[in-house]
Motif scaffolding. Structure first.
Motif, mmCIF file in Angstrom:
data_model
loop_
_atom_site.group_PDB
_atom_site.id
_atom_site.type_symbol
_atom_site.label_atom_id
_atom_site.label_comp_id
_atom_site.label_asym_id
_atom_site.label_seq_id
_atom_site.Cartn_x
_atom_site.Cartn_y
_atom_site.Cartn_z
ATOM 1 N N GLU A 1 44.747 55.509 41.564
ATOM 2 C CA GLU A 1 45.801 55.201 40.596
ATOM 3 C C GLU A 1 45.272 54.454 39.385
ATOM 4 O OE1 GLU A 1 48.497 56.601 41.132
ATOM 5 O OE2 GLU A 1 48.241 57.115 43.250
ATOM 6 N N GLY A 2 43.957 54.274 39.325
ATOM 7 C CA GLY A 2 43.368 53.541 38.221
ATOM 8 C C GLY A 2 42.907 52.168 38.655
ATOM 9 N N SER A 3 42.956 51.221 37.741
ATOM 10 C CA SER A 3 42.559 49.842 38.002
ATOM 11 C C SER A 3 43.794 48.953 37.896
ATOM 12 C CB SER A 3 41.501 49.381 37.001
ATOM 13 O OG SER A 3 41.226 48.007 37.151
ATOM 14 N N ILE A 4 44.112 48.276 39.001
ATOM 15 C CA ILE A 4 45.285 47.398 39.031
ATOM 16 C C ILE A 4 44.831 45.992 39.354
ATOM 17 C CG2 ILE A 4 47.486 46.927 40.169
ATOM 18 C CD1 ILE A 4 47.711 49.886 40.779
ATOM 19 N N GLU A 5 45.224 45.034 38.525
ATOM 20 C CA GLU A 5 44.827 43.644 38.700
ATOM 21 C C GLU A 5 46.072 42.773 38.768
ATOM 22 O OE1 GLU A 5 42.122 40.176 36.513
ATOM 23 O OE2 GLU A 5 42.422 42.136 35.562
ATOM 24 N N VAL A 6 46.103 41.880 39.755
ATOM 25 C CA VAL A 6 47.176 40.895 39.890
ATOM 26 C C VAL A 6 46.551 39.522 39.822
ATOM 27 C CG1 VAL A 6 48.978 39.986 41.392
ATOM 28 C CG2 VAL A 6 48.558 42.441 41.333
ATOM 29 N N ARG A 7 47.101 38.654 38.948
ATOM 30 C CA ARG A 7 46.570 37.299 38.796
ATOM 31 C C ARG A 7 47.468 36.302 39.518
ATOM 32 N NH1 ARG A 7 46.695 39.337 33.362
ATOM 33 N NH2 ARG A 7 44.722 40.417 32.912
ATOM 34 N N ALA A 8 46.907 35.140 39.792
ATOM 35 C CA ALA A 8 47.638 34.142 40.572
ATOM 36 C C ALA A 8 48.870 33.619 39.848
ATOM 37 C CB ALA A 8 46.704 32.983 40.930
ATOM 38 N N ASP A 9 48.920 33.714 38.520
ATOM 39 C CA ASP A 9 50.065 33.200 37.766
ATOM 40 C C ASP A 9 51.174 34.231 37.588
ATOM 41 O OD1 ASP A 9 48.920 34.961 36.003
ATOM 42 O OD2 ASP A 9 48.551 33.487 34.415
ATOM 43 N N GLY A 10 51.084 35.378 38.286
ATOM 44 C CA GLY A 10 52.110 36.395 38.184
ATOM 45 C C GLY A 10 51.855 37.428 37.113
ATOM 46 N N SER A 11 50.798 37.269 36.344
ATOM 47 C CA SER A 11 50.461 38.258 35.332
ATOM 48 C C SER A 11 49.544 39.316 35.936
ATOM 49 C CB SER A 11 49.780 37.591 34.145
ATOM 50 O OG SER A 11 48.521 37.022 34.535
ATOM 51 N N GLY A 12 49.325 40.377 35.164
ATOM 52 C CA GLY A 12 48.440 41.413 35.664
ATOM 53 C C GLY A 12 48.263 42.538 34.678
ATOM 54 N N ARG A 13 47.470 43.526 35.101
ATOM 55 C CA ARG A 13 47.173 44.663 34.231
ATOM 56 C C ARG A 13 46.986 45.915 35.087
ATOM 57 N NH1 ARG A 13 42.127 44.291 30.181
ATOM 58 N NH2 ARG A 13 43.667 43.013 29.055
ATOM 59 N N TRP A 14 47.491 47.032 34.525
ATOM 60 C CA TRP A 14 47.288 48.334 35.160
ATOM 61 C C TRP A 14 46.747 49.283 34.104
ATOM 62 C CZ3 TRP A 14 51.786 51.824 37.371
ATOM 63 C CH2 TRP A 14 51.226 52.926 38.028
ATOM 64 N N ILE A 15 45.539 49.809 34.366
ATOM 65 C CA ILE A 15 44.889 50.750 33.455
ATOM 66 C C ILE A 15 44.663 52.049 34.207
ATOM 67 C CG2 ILE A 15 42.847 51.203 32.038
ATOM 68 C CD1 ILE A 15 42.464 48.213 31.789
ATOM 69 N N GLY A 16 45.079 53.150 33.589
ATOM 70 C CA GLY A 16 44.831 54.449 34.187
ATOM 71 C C GLY A 16 46.043 55.071 34.833
ATOM 72 N N GLY A 17 47.215 54.443 34.748
ATOM 73 C CA GLY A 17 48.432 55.013 35.294
ATOM 74 C C GLY A 17 49.104 55.934 34.297
ATOM 75 N N PRO A 18 50.328 56.356 34.576
ATOM 76 C CA PRO A 18 51.042 57.283 33.690
ATOM 77 C C PRO A 18 51.224 56.748 32.274
ATOM 78 C CG PRO A 18 52.134 57.137 35.823
ATOM 79 C CD PRO A 18 51.090 56.079 35.812
ATOM 80 N N GLU A 19 51.327 55.423 32.125
ATOM 81 C CA GLU A 19 51.550 54.825 30.814
ATOM 82 C C GLU A 19 50.258 54.434 30.110
ATOM 83 O OE1 GLU A 19 54.356 54.726 29.348
ATOM 84 O OE2 GLU A 19 55.625 55.355 31.017
ATOM 85 N N GLY A 20 49.134 54.674 30.748
ATOM 86 C CA GLY A 20 47.863 54.317 30.118
ATOM 87 C C GLY A 20 47.487 52.880 30.398
ATOM 88 N N ILE A 21 48.108 51.943 29.694
ATOM 89 C CA ILE A 21 47.834 50.516 29.874
ATOM 90 C C ILE A 21 49.157 49.779 30.021
ATOM 91 C CG2 ILE A 21 46.820 48.431 28.865
ATOM 92 C CD1 ILE A 21 44.956 50.207 27.269
ATOM 93 N N VAL A 22 49.255 48.955 31.054
ATOM 94 C CA VAL A 22 50.421 48.108 31.257
ATOM 95 C C VAL A 22 49.929 46.678 31.373
ATOM 96 C CG1 VAL A 22 52.365 47.549 32.758
ATOM 97 C CG2 VAL A 22 51.676 49.939 32.462
ATOM 98 N N GLU A 23 50.507 45.768 30.590
ATOM 99 C CA GLU A 23 50.165 44.349 30.643
ATOM 100 C C GLU A 23 51.407 43.565 31.060
ATOM 101 O OE1 GLU A 23 47.462 42.607 30.161
ATOM 102 O OE2 GLU A 23 46.046 43.986 29.204
ATOM 103 N N ASN A 24 51.236 42.722 32.064
ATOM 104 C CA ASN A 24 52.317 41.841 32.501
ATOM 105 C C ASN A 24 51.849 40.417 32.243
ATOM 106 O OD1 ASN A 24 54.098 40.186 34.040
ATOM 107 N ND2 ASN A 24 54.603 41.922 35.360
ATOM 108 N N ARG A 25 52.590 39.681 31.406
ATOM 109 C CA ARG A 25 52.161 38.329 31.028
ATOM 110 C C ARG A 25 52.526 37.291 32.092
ATOM 111 N NH1 ARG A 25 54.682 40.045 26.002
ATOM 112 N NH2 ARG A 25 53.076 40.729 24.515
ATOM 113 N N GLY A 26 53.359 37.655 33.052
ATOM 114 C CA GLY A 26 53.745 36.704 34.090
ATOM 115 C C GLY A 26 54.861 35.783 33.682
ATOM 116 N N ASP A 27 55.414 35.925 32.475
ATOM 117 C CA ASP A 27 56.499 35.062 31.992
ATOM 118 C C ASP A 27 57.791 35.833 31.783
ATOM 119 O OD1 ASP A 27 55.867 36.624 29.839
ATOM 120 O OD2 ASP A 27 55.449 34.961 28.452
ATOM 121 N N GLY A 28 57.838 37.048 32.364
ATOM 122 C CA GLY A 28 59.034 37.878 32.193
ATOM 123 C C GLY A 28 58.893 38.908 31.112
ATOM 124 N N THR A 29 57.760 38.922 30.421
ATOM 125 C CA THR A 29 57.547 39.906 29.358
ATOM 126 C C THR A 29 56.237 40.626 29.594
ATOM 127 O OG1 THR A 29 56.310 38.427 27.883
ATOM 128 C CG2 THR A 29 58.728 38.364 27.741
#
Length: 392
Positions: free
Chosen positions: A209-237
């Motif tokens: 499914e690509g590269s999926i990263e989850v950080r301890a502060d609730g943020s993360g990143r997904w590269i290689g999925g249907p949307e290409g790049i997804v960034e989660n800042r961990g603050d609701g945005t």
């Protein structure tokens, strides 16, 4: 099945961030600040974000078990020291009983030194076990080493295990390569990719499914999925797409800690130790195909009777066995007559007054009578025997 579970878990992890805005949300975005866009998660309250990386269940660690000799057997062996000769066909082994009290048929030789260290060579393998339950076992299925602190190693068909006392260790086998640090962190490399769990709620998966990263502060990143790049800042945005567009997304749930390797079980009896068995090869007592005790067997029976007098017992059974030559009915009759002859000889020497005699014919071999369809004289010799089962 496990591979699919991992993929779905990682897909749903950022599901709320990966759906494009609805037409209504696009209109709102055109007329307002980009950060106010509605997401698919807002349109579908059932969208799940409660998912994470899943470490596999480590294959079970199975430690062979053996039966150790008890004080009564050691006392008997001391009394029979000059008599015991496995090569000549006289040996003593621990007795192991099933739940119904029946003797479990086993073969081999067992030696126990004064410190309680045991060495056993039998059909089930070779065991060298210390009094504290640690030791080495080599069987057809496993090579197991157990240390006093519960650490050790196992090599079997499932793979190779190295286990340390703090729960850390490694596994290499059919399920891939697993390393655990005993503190909640670890890594797993398999045909599905590479999973890292840092033990603090963060981690990474690189796979189909690509590269999926989850950080301890609730943020993360997904590269290689249907949307290409997804960034989660961990603050609701967060942002979605190679050309980032702002969306709302819930913080990512932390990864649960990775497991620990269980400590290896110490070597211990299987079933219930229930006494000991003295084995007398038929050539010690009888002529070929005969049931009369030979005159020159008197010294053996004298020494055996003296030793048995010193050992308290609940019951004694004299058990006759034959090889597979001849008919079943003939062998059954011969085994019964030999068992009765030994009972009579022991009673003449003041022991075995309440002993029972039973013949088993060829039904309980301790060695193969044939190998690859050919006669096995050595195995048949081991099967022709009388056993004295002393239940303690």
């Amino acid at each position: 099945m496990r591979k699919k579970t991992l993929s779905l878990a990682c897909l749903t992890l950022l599901a709320s961030a990966c759906s494009p805005p609805s037409p209504q949300a696009s209109t709102q975005q055109d007329a307002a600040a980009p950060a106010t866009g509605a997401t698919a998660a807002e349109q579908d309250d059932g969208a799940s974000t409660d998912a994470g990386f899943e470490f596999p269940a480590i294959p079970p660690i199975m430690v062979p078990s053996i039966v150790g000799s008890g004080p009564a057997q050691r006392q008997l062996e001391a009394s029979m020291q000059a008599l015991i000769d496995p090569v000549a066909g006289i040996s003593v082994r621990p007795a192991n009983c099933a739940t119904d009290g029946a003797l479990v048929n086993e073969s081999g030789f067992t030696n126990v030194d004064g410190a309680g260290n045991l060495r056993r060579i039998g059909s089930e393998g070779v065991f060298e076990v210390a009094a504290d339950g640690s030791g080495l076992a080599v069987t057809d299925a496993d090579v197991v080493r157990v240390n006093p602190d519960g650490s050790g190693s196992i090599v079997n068909s499932a793979g190779t295990f190295e286990v340390r006392a703090d729960g850390s260790g490694t596994y290499v086998g059919e399920s891939g390569h697993i390393e655990l640090d005993g503190k909640g962190g670890g890594m797993w490399v398999g045909d599905f990719g590479n999973i890292e769990n840092h033990g603090d709620g963060s981690g990474r998966w690189i796979g189909g499914e690509g590269s999926i990263e989850v950080r301890a502060d609730g943020s993360g990143r997904w590269i290689g999925g249907p949307e290409g790049i997804v960034e989660n800042r961990g603050d609701g945005t967060g942002t979605v797409g190679a050309i980032a567009r702002e969306v709302r997304m819930a913080p990512l749930p932390p990864l649960p800690p990775a497991g620990r390797f269980p400590p290896l079980d110490k070597f211990k009896p299987s079933g219930a130790p229930c006494g000991f068995v003295v084995t007398l090869n038929d050539r010690v007592l009888f002529d070929f195909d005969k049931a009369q005790v030979r005159d020159d067997a008197g010294k053996v029976l004298d020494a055996l009777a003296t030793a048995l007098q010193k050992v308290p017992s609940r019951a004694m059974e004299i058990r006759g066995h034959t090889d597979a030559k001849g008919s079943d009915s003939y062998n059954q009759d011969l085994s019964e007559r030999r068992a009765q002859a030994v009972v009579a000889a022991l009673r003449q020497r003041g022991v075995a007054q309440d002993a029972s005699a039973r013949g088993y014919g060829e039904s309980q071999p301790v060695a193969p009578n044939e190998v690859d369809g050919r006669d096995n004289p050595g195995g048949r010799q081991l099967n022709r025997r009388v056993e004295i089962f002393v239940r303690t």
